[in-house]
Design a protein around this motif. Structure first.
Motif, short mmCIF file in Angstrom:
data_model
loop_
_atom_site.label_atom_id
_atom_site.label_comp_id
_atom_site.label_asym_id
_atom_site.label_seq_id
_atom_site.Cartn_x
_atom_site.Cartn_y
_atom_site.Cartn_z
N GLN A 21 0.83 -1.20 0.00
CA GLN A 21 0.00 0.00 0.00
C GLN A 21 0.87 1.25 0.00
O GLN A 21 1.70 1.45 0.89
CB GLN A 21 -0.90 0.00 1.24
N GLN A 22 0.67 2.12 -1.01
CA GLN A 22 1.38 3.39 -1.05
C GLN A 22 0.46 4.60 -0.95
O GLN A 22 0.92 5.71 -0.73
CB GLN A 22 2.23 3.48 -2.33
N ASP A 23 -0.84 4.39 -1.10
CA ASP A 23 -1.81 5.46 -0.87
C ASP A 23 -1.96 5.71 0.63
O ASP A 23 -1.85 4.79 1.44
CB ASP A 23 -3.19 5.07 -1.43
N GLN A 24 -2.24 6.95 0.97
CA GLN A 24 -2.58 7.31 2.35
C GLN A 24 -3.70 8.33 2.33
O GLN A 24 -3.81 9.15 1.40
CB GLN A 24 -1.37 7.88 3.08
N ALA A 42 -2.99 11.19 -0.46
CA ALA A 42 -1.64 11.17 -1.04
C ALA A 42 -1.42 9.81 -1.68
O ALA A 42 -1.58 8.78 -1.03
CB ALA A 42 -0.59 11.42 0.04
N ASP A 43 -1.03 9.81 -2.96
CA ASP A 43 -0.76 8.60 -3.71
C ASP A 43 0.75 8.52 -3.92
O ASP A 43 1.32 9.24 -4.74
CB ASP A 43 -1.50 8.66 -5.05
N GLY A 44 1.41 7.66 -3.15
CA GLY A 44 2.86 7.56 -3.21
C GLY A 44 3.33 6.73 -4.40
O GLY A 44 2.69 5.76 -4.79
N MET A 45 4.47 7.12 -4.95
CA MET A 45 5.08 6.42 -6.08
C MET A 45 6.58 6.31 -5.84
O MET A 45 7.18 7.21 -5.28
CB MET A 45 4.83 7.19 -7.38
N GLU A 101 13.66 7.09 -5.23
CA GLU A 101 12.98 8.12 -6.02
C GLU A 101 11.53 8.25 -5.57
O GLU A 101 10.61 7.94 -6.32
CB GLU A 101 13.06 7.77 -7.51
N PRO A 102 11.31 8.68 -4.32
CA PRO A 102 9.93 8.79 -3.84
C PRO A 102 9.21 10.00 -4.42
O PRO A 102 9.78 11.09 -4.53
CB PRO A 102 10.11 8.94 -2.33
N HIS A 103 7.97 9.81 -4.81
CA HIS A 103 7.11 10.88 -5.28
C HIS A 103 5.72 10.68 -4.68
O HIS A 103 5.38 9.58 -4.24
CB HIS A 103 6.98 10.89 -6.81
N SER A 104 4.93 11.73 -4.69
CA SER A 104 3.56 11.61 -4.20
C SER A 104 2.67 12.67 -4.84
O SER A 104 3.13 13.79 -5.11
CB SER A 104 3.50 11.76 -2.68
N THR A 105 1.44 12.30 -5.08
CA THR A 105 0.42 13.29 -5.39
C THR A 105 -0.10 13.87 -4.08
O THR A 105 0.22 13.38 -2.99
CB THR A 105 -0.76 12.68 -6.15
N CYS A 197 -9.93 11.76 -3.77
CA CYS A 197 -9.62 10.36 -4.04
C CYS A 197 -8.40 10.23 -4.94
O CYS A 197 -8.07 11.14 -5.70
CB CYS A 197 -10.81 9.63 -4.65
N SER A 198 -7.76 9.07 -4.87
CA SER A 198 -6.62 8.77 -5.73
C SER A 198 -7.11 8.20 -7.06
O SER A 198 -8.29 7.83 -7.21
CB SER A 198 -5.68 7.78 -5.04
N ASP A 199 -6.21 8.12 -8.03
CA ASP A 199 -6.61 7.66 -9.36
C ASP A 199 -7.02 6.19 -9.37
O ASP A 199 -7.74 5.75 -10.26
CB ASP A 199 -5.50 7.90 -10.39
N GLY A 200 -6.59 5.43 -8.37
CA GLY A 200 -7.01 4.05 -8.28
C GLY A 200 -8.50 3.89 -8.04
O GLY A 200 -9.07 2.83 -8.29
N LEU A 201 -9.14 4.98 -7.58
CA LEU A 201 -10.59 4.96 -7.42
C LEU A 201 -11.29 5.65 -8.59
O LEU A 201 -12.14 5.05 -9.24
CB LEU A 201 -11.00 5.65 -6.11
#
Length: 259
Positions: A21-24, A42-45, A101-105, A197-201
């Protein structure tokens, strides 16, 4: 708002068909100011640890700044922009020290006791404002396909399933300064629903579908239904997903969250 209102909210999160799980997501009530609420997605990448570190940092920064936020004094837009800037800097420092290389929305909305609502977003996590089952406004993704839509080269429907839909043009943790798009709702009303919401939803729903669900169901019921339906529509290939829903309802003064 001049009358008494009640805020009803819920969050939901699922790892989808991913290994980790990377979404929070968080829905926070201010510790000192009744009717002041902050929702953050926040959608972590960036791999197993990197993406989660990034999304965790977004929520940590939001929590710390929200505890010090004074709605009668502080500028809400500046408050939200500072969350973006501060979280971005710390994520960049994490990348340097951890060789990741952490990123997040980031998608966040702030409800003030006065009844105003302020948004900020960076990346492709979204914010929606519905009223009585209709979409009034939603954010535009900082993404490659959104740029094509803006130029008239794709329709919204075509963008939904475009093979390069996951390419972002801006988010937290990149070499460039992150975008921080702002929006203000001057007066929330009964019948309004806010969704982050995150793009997964959102990938699995039209705006009309989301509007109908959050209008008909309580925030808790809507969260559970949308996650279940997204999981079914993903057919075994779903991303992490999370959401926060807040519904504004009329209430008697004795039961109101003084918004």
């Amino acid at each position: 708002m001049k009358r008494a209102f009640r805020l009803v909210g819920a969050t939901g999160i699922h790892k989808g068909d991913r290994e980790y799980q990377q979404d929070q997501v968080a829905l926070l009530a201010h510790p000192h100011h009744k009717g002041c609420v902050l929702a953050v997605v926040a959608d972590g990448m960036g791999g197993r640890s990197g993406g989660r570190k990034a999304s965790d940092q977004v929520l940590l920064t939001a929590r710390q700044r929200f505890e010090r936020y004074a709605p009668q004094v502080d500028d809400p837009a500046e408050f939200l922009e500072n969350i973006v800037t501060e979280a971005h800097i710390v994520i960049r420092l994490t990348a340097l020290s951890a060789e990741e290389e952490p990123h997040s929305t980031l998608a966040a909305f702030l409800i003030n006791p006065s009844g105003t609502c302020h948004w900020v977003h960076s990346g492709d996590s979204r914010l929606y404002h519905f009223r009585n089952g209709r979409l009034l406004f939603r954010t535009k993704d900082h993404s490659y396909v959104q740029a094509l839509v803006d130029r008239g080269e794709l329709t919204e429907a075509e963008a939904q399933n475009h093979p390069r839909a996951n390419i972002l043009l801006g988010c937290l943790g990149t070499d460039s300064d992150p975008p921080a798009a702002l929006h203000t709702i001057e007066n929330l009303q009964p019948g309004d629903v806010l969704l982050a919401c995150s793009d997964g939803l959102w990938h699995y729903f039209t705006s009309a579908e989301l509007a109908a669900v959050v209008d008909a169901l309580t925030p808790r019921e809507a969260s559970e239904f949308l996650i279940e339906k997204a999981r079914a529509r993903a057919q075994g290939s779903g991303d992490n997903l999370c959401l926060a829903v807040v519904k504004i309802e009329a209430a008697s003064p004795s039961h109101a969250s003084a918004v």
